[in-house]
Write a protein that holds these residues in place. Structure first.
Motif, PDB file in Angstrom:
ATOM      1  N   ALA A  17       0.846  -1.192   0.000  1.00 34.43           N
ATOM      2  CA  ALA A  17       0.000   0.000   0.000  1.00 34.43           C
ATOM      3  C   ALA A  17       0.885   1.246   0.000  1.00 34.43           C
ATOM      4  CB  ALA A  17      -0.906   0.009   1.224  1.00 34.43           C
ATOM      5  N   GLU A  18       0.486   2.256  -0.755  1.00 35.63           N
ATOM      6  CA  GLU A  18       1.269   3.491  -0.782  1.00 35.63           C
ATOM      7  C   GLU A  18       1.035   4.269   0.510  1.00 35.63           C
ATOM      8  OE1 GLU A  18       2.371   7.152  -3.842  1.00 35.63           O
ATOM      9  OE2 GLU A  18       1.081   5.506  -4.503  1.00 35.63           O
ATOM     10  N   LEU A  19       2.099   4.850   1.038  1.00 31.19           N
ATOM     11  CA  LEU A  19       2.036   5.599   2.291  1.00 31.19           C
ATOM     12  C   LEU A  19       1.851   7.083   1.997  1.00 31.19           C
ATOM     13  CD1 LEU A  19       4.853   3.712   4.234  1.00 31.19           C
ATOM     14  CD2 LEU A  19       2.398   3.220   4.162  1.00 31.19           C
ATOM     15  N   ALA A  20       1.409   7.833   2.990  1.00 28.16           N
ATOM     16  CA  ALA A  20       0.964   9.210   2.789  1.00 28.16           C
ATOM     17  C   ALA A  20       2.046  10.224   3.157  1.00 28.16           C
ATOM     18  CB  ALA A  20      -0.280   9.472   3.623  1.00 28.16           C
ATOM     19  N   GLY A  21       2.178  11.252   2.298  1.00 28.01           N
ATOM     20  CA  GLY A  21       2.947  12.421   2.676  1.00 28.01           C
ATOM     21  C   GLY A  21       4.409  12.435   2.298  1.00 28.01           C
ATOM     22  N   TYR A  22       5.093  13.506   2.729  1.00 28.85           N
ATOM     23  CA  TYR A  22       6.532  13.762   2.538  1.00 28.85           C
ATOM     24  C   TYR A  22       6.904  14.236   1.137  1.00 28.85           C
ATOM     25  CZ  TYR A  22       7.550  11.599   7.064  1.00 28.85           C
ATOM     26  OH  TYR A  22       7.602  11.305   8.398  1.00 28.85           O
ATOM     27  N   TYR A  24       5.515  14.872  -3.315  1.00 25.65           N
ATOM     28  CA  TYR A  24       4.594  14.484  -4.377  1.00 25.65           C
ATOM     29  C   TYR A  24       5.113  13.306  -5.204  1.00 25.65           C
ATOM     30  CZ  TYR A  24       2.757  19.157  -3.371  1.00 25.65           C
ATOM     31  OH  TYR A  24       2.253  20.269  -2.739  1.00 25.65           O
ATOM     32  N   TYR A  25       4.202  12.389  -5.485  1.00 27.25           N
ATOM     33  CA  TYR A  25       4.437  11.281  -6.425  1.00 27.25           C
ATOM     34  C   TYR A  25       5.690  10.472  -6.058  1.00 27.25           C
ATOM     35  CZ  TYR A  25       1.158  14.276  -8.873  1.00 27.25           C
ATOM     36  OH  TYR A  25       0.066  15.076  -9.183  1.00 27.25           O
ATOM     37  N   LEU A  26       5.854  10.193  -4.783  1.00 27.98           N
ATOM     38  CA  LEU A  26       7.026   9.447  -4.319  1.00 27.98           C
ATOM     39  C   LEU A  26       6.858   7.938  -4.481  1.00 27.98           C
ATOM     40  CD1 LEU A  26       7.811  11.377  -0.995  1.00 27.98           C
ATOM     41  CD2 LEU A  26       8.827  11.718  -3.265  1.00 27.98           C
ATOM     42  N   GLU A  27       5.610   7.471  -4.571  1.00 27.64           N
ATOM     43  CA  GLU A  27       5.317   6.028  -4.638  1.00 27.64           C
ATOM     44  C   GLU A  27       6.044   5.273  -3.519  1.00 27.64           C
ATOM     45  OE1 GLU A  27       5.742   4.374  -8.520  1.00 27.64           O
ATOM     46  OE2 GLU A  27       4.485   5.896  -9.453  1.00 27.64           O
ATOM     47  N   ARG A  28       5.926   5.814  -2.343  1.00 29.00           N
ATOM     48  CA  ARG A  28       6.546   5.229  -1.150  1.00 29.00           C
ATOM     49  C   ARG A  28       5.605   4.171  -0.596  1.00 29.00           C
ATOM     50  NH1 ARG A  28       6.655   6.996   4.398  1.00 29.00           N
ATOM     51  NH2 ARG A  28       5.101   8.516   3.800  1.00 29.00           N
ATOM     52  N   ARG A  29       5.973   2.913  -0.759  1.00 25.56           N
ATOM     53  CA  ARG A  29       5.059   1.815  -0.435  1.00 25.56           C
ATOM     54  C   ARG A  29       5.512   1.059   0.820  1.00 25.56           C
ATOM     55  NH1 ARG A  29       1.404   1.201  -4.340  1.00 25.56           N
ATOM     56  NH2 ARG A  29       1.844   2.252  -6.329  1.00 25.56           N
ATOM     57  N   ALA A  30       4.527   0.541   1.532  1.00 32.26           N
ATOM     58  CA  ALA A  30       4.801  -0.205   2.759  1.00 32.26           C
ATOM     59  C   ALA A  30       5.557  -1.492   2.448  1.00 32.26           C
ATOM     60  CB  ALA A  30       3.492  -0.533   3.462  1.00 32.26           C
ATOM     61  N   THR A 190       9.734   3.306   4.747  1.00 33.06           N
ATOM     62  CA  THR A 190       8.764   2.433   4.087  1.00 33.06           C
ATOM     63  C   THR A 190       8.156   1.454   5.092  1.00 33.06           C
ATOM     64  OG1 THR A 190      10.569   0.966   3.424  1.00 33.06           O
ATOM     65  CG2 THR A 190       9.824   2.595   1.801  1.00 33.06           C
ATOM     66  N   GLY A 191       8.344   1.750   6.368  1.00 35.07           N
ATOM     67  CA  GLY A 191       7.749   0.942   7.428  1.00 35.07           C
ATOM     68  C   GLY A 191       6.474   1.580   7.948  1.00 35.07           C
ATOM     69  N   VAL A 192       5.429   0.793   8.089  1.00 35.41           N
ATOM     70  CA  VAL A 192       4.176   1.281   8.667  1.00 35.41           C
ATOM     71  C   VAL A 192       4.395   1.573  10.147  1.00 35.41           C
ATOM     72  CG1 VAL A 192       1.795   0.649   9.228  1.00 35.41           C
ATOM     73  CG2 VAL A 192       2.775   0.004   7.016  1.00 35.41           C
ATOM     74  N   SER A 193       3.871   2.705  10.612  1.00 33.53           N
ATOM     75  CA  SER A 193       4.105   3.088  11.998  1.00 33.53           C
ATOM     76  C   SER A 193       3.113   4.155  12.442  1.00 33.53           C
ATOM     77  CB  SER A 193       5.528   3.621  12.161  1.00 33.53           C
ATOM     78  OG  SER A 193       5.743   4.146  13.460  1.00 33.53           O
ATOM     79  N   ALA A 194       2.801   4.130  13.726  1.00 31.06           N
ATOM     80  CA  ALA A 194       2.019   5.212  14.337  1.00 31.06           C
ATOM     81  C   ALA A 194       2.925   6.336  14.828  1.00 31.06           C
ATOM     82  CB  ALA A 194       1.181   4.680  15.490  1.00 31.06           C
ATOM     83  N   ASP A 195       4.207   6.278  14.455  1.00 30.02           N
ATOM     84  CA  ASP A 195       5.169   7.335  14.746  1.00 30.02           C
ATOM     85  C   ASP A 195       5.236   7.584  16.261  1.00 30.02           C
ATOM     86  OD1 ASP A 195       6.377  10.320  14.505  1.00 30.02           O
ATOM     87  OD2 ASP A 195       6.690   9.273  12.608  1.00 30.02           O
ATOM     88  N   TYR A 196       5.530   8.818  16.684  1.00 28.16           N
ATOM     89  CA  TYR A 196       5.746   9.063  18.113  1.00 28.16           C
ATOM     90  C   TYR A 196       4.496   8.795  18.959  1.00 28.16           C
ATOM     91  CZ  TYR A 196       3.330  13.577  18.174  1.00 28.16           C
ATOM     92  OH  TYR A 196       2.379  14.559  18.101  1.00 28.16           O
ATOM     93  N   PRO A 197       3.247   9.021  18.442  1.00 28.08           N
ATOM     94  CA  PRO A 197       2.088   8.693  19.300  1.00 28.08           C
ATOM     95  C   PRO A 197       2.001   7.207  19.637  1.00 28.08           C
ATOM     96  CG  PRO A 197       1.432  10.214  17.573  1.00 28.08           C
ATOM     97  CD  PRO A 197       2.807   9.733  17.214  1.00 28.08           C
ATOM     98  N   GLY A 198       2.343   6.339  18.666  1.00 27.16           N
ATOM     99  CA  GLY A 198       2.329   4.907  18.949  1.00 27.16           C
ATOM    100  C   GLY A 198       3.375   4.530  19.972  1.00 27.16           C
ATOM    101  N   HIS A 199       4.578   5.126  19.844  1.00 33.16           N
ATOM    102  CA  HIS A 199       5.651   4.856  20.801  1.00 33.16           C
ATOM    103  C   HIS A 199       5.239   5.344  22.198  1.00 33.16           C
ATOM    104  CE1 HIS A 199      10.025   3.971  21.409  1.00 33.16           C
ATOM    105  NE2 HIS A 199       9.803   4.703  22.487  1.00 33.16           N
ATOM    106  N   ALA A 200       4.605   6.520  22.258  1.00 33.36           N
ATOM    107  CA  ALA A 200       4.176   7.064  23.548  1.00 33.36           C
ATOM    108  C   ALA A 200       3.106   6.178  24.189  1.00 33.36           C
ATOM    109  CB  ALA A 200       3.649   8.486  23.369  1.00 33.36           C
ATOM    110  N   CYS A 201       2.213   5.622  23.371  1.00 41.53           N
ATOM    111  CA  CYS A 201       1.184   4.722  23.926  1.00 41.53           C
ATOM    112  C   CYS A 201       1.813   3.466  24.524  1.00 41.53           C
ATOM    113  CB  CYS A 201       0.177   4.347  22.847  1.00 41.53           C
ATOM    114  SG  CYS A 201      -1.036   5.648  22.491  1.00 41.53           S
TER     115      CYS A 201
END
Length: 411
Positions: A17-22, A24-30, A190-201
């Motif tokens: 799945a393509e990941l969001a942001g960072y 345009y048109y990066l095709e950054r996939r999980a 290219t790793g799926v992550s909840a970023d710092y909120p997931g780490h904080a949880c």
């Protein structure tokens, strides 16, 4: 009697799945799962009325998902749709639920699973409703420079971590905590992550044993302090540690009460002509500060605005859902809102405890401050094209913050 329950359902996107942001048109996939992503739900019930607060580890939801969740909760439990808050943590390391031009293609099969997963989390939360024995709150400075105002070098940063502790009879306590910052510690991974909120949880649960739920604040102008790629994970860990430590500050007991609802308003957008649409796109296409690919995004916006010209409106109805938990206001905005909005709300309500959230329901883009619009920055200008919207009238952020703050105080 106030009762509270918690539920959680995994919403990790599939590999590929393509990941969001960072950019345009990066095709950054999980390519891997660094940490699973979840929808978390808190249910509250008092005097036969039920409320839901839902936080999703995703960039932002779409209107259909929000509508489906509210409809299911109304049908199954009679919950007033006005009493349901849906927000996203705005992680850039997950798949999008709606297409923002060039910033991550949507995987329809994945998006179709989101409403059912959120509904499962809500069902668990309602089934888990347990008497609250104590409700308490703290607002504590994070104690360092972990985030900065990316829109303006001397712009405001809300450094306060706002945290509730909900203690329950014969059940685990729940830690509900909030800070305002873009979830972009991981960078273009290219790793799926909840970023710092997931780490904080995860850290919150390890340290306290309480069930954690993070809700992101108005983070449109706030980013983590930059660092080189090699230090990203260590910096994310320190950031999460600081948030959790601040959330564990000494708390003040609150009355075990809840009210909530929905405040309707109307967002003012800049009227356009065919000529001004062309002029906006031309300006972007020739900008010296354009992100690579921004000219393509501007031209696509230009074509779509002209195609939709007869239906374009300079007024847009919006909804701000809110709770008052133990008397503390929690208001959720469908924008990447700026820090100034929260400042206006806390000023108008006279309540520095007020929790102001962004990225609610379908994300409608940025809500930049007047000074940011005057600078013609990314949030006020270039982002309009990727969200395929009209520019917001200058001063709307300040007007909306003042108006919603006034109405929350009246409530």
């Amino acid at each position: 009697m106030l009762k509270t329950g918690f539920g959680k359902a995994e919403i990790t996107p599939p590999m590929g799945a393509e990941l969001a942001g960072y950019g345009y048109y990066l095709e950054r996939r999980a390519e891997r799962v660094d940490d699973p992503t979840y929808a978390r739900a808190l249910a509250f019930r008092q005097n036969e009325e039920t409320f839901l607060l839902i936080s999703c580890d995703i960039l932002g939801l779409n209107a259909r998902i929000a509508a489906d969740v509210r409809a299911a909760m109304k049908a199954s439990y009679g919950i007033d749709p006005a009493n349901v808050i849906l927000v996203s943590i705005h992680t850039h390391s997950a798949a999008p639920a709606i297409y923002h031009e060039g910033c991550g293609a949507v995987t329809p099969e994945y998006v179709s699973t989101l409403a059912p997963a959120i509904i499962r989390a809500c069902e668990q939360a309602v089934a888990d409703l347990t008497e609250v024995t104590k409700l308490s709150f703290s607002a504590c400075d994070i104690g360092g420079d972990y985030a900065y105002n990316r829109a303006c070098a001397d712009g405001p940063v809300d450094k306060i971590v706002r945290s509730f502790l909900i203690e329950r009879k014969g059940a685990e306590s729940i830690a509900l905590f909030s800070y305002a910052c873009h979830a972009v510690c991981n960078g273009k991974t290219t790793g799926v992550s909840a970023d710092y909120p997931g780490h904080a949880c995860r850290l919150m649960q390890e340290k306290t044993g309480a069930i954690p739920m993070f809700i992101n604040g108005l983070c449109g102008d706030i980013d983590p302090v930059p660092c080189e790629d090699a230090r990203r994970q260590a910096n994310r860990a320190r950031f999460a540690e600081a948030i959790v430590s601040a959330s564990l500050a000494e708390k003040t007991e609150l009355p075990a009460s809840i009210t909530g609802g929905c405040l309707a308003d109307e967002l003012k957008l800049t009227p356009v002509t065919i000529d001004s649409i062309h002029a906006y796109a031309d300006r972007q296409a020739h900008s010296d500060h354009m992100i690579a690919g921004g000219d393509i995004v501007a031209r696509i916006w230009e074509k779509e605005m002209i195609a939709r010209f007869d239906t374009l409106s300079d007024r847009e109805p919006i909804s701000i859902h809110y709770l008052k938990l133990g008397g503390v206001p929690i208001a959720a905005f469908p924008f990447e809102g700026f820090t100034a909005i929260g400042d206006f709300i806390r000023g108008e309500t006279g309540d520095p405890r007020a929790v102001t959230l962004g990225c609610a329901d379908q994300l409608l883009g940025y809500l930049p401050s007047l000074s940011d619009i005057e600078r013609g920055s990314y949030a006020s200008w270039e982002s309009v094209f990727l969200y395929k919207r009209l520019p917001i009238v200058p001063g709307e952020a300040e007007r909306l913050g003042t108006e919603i703050g006034r109405r929350l105080k009246e409530l």
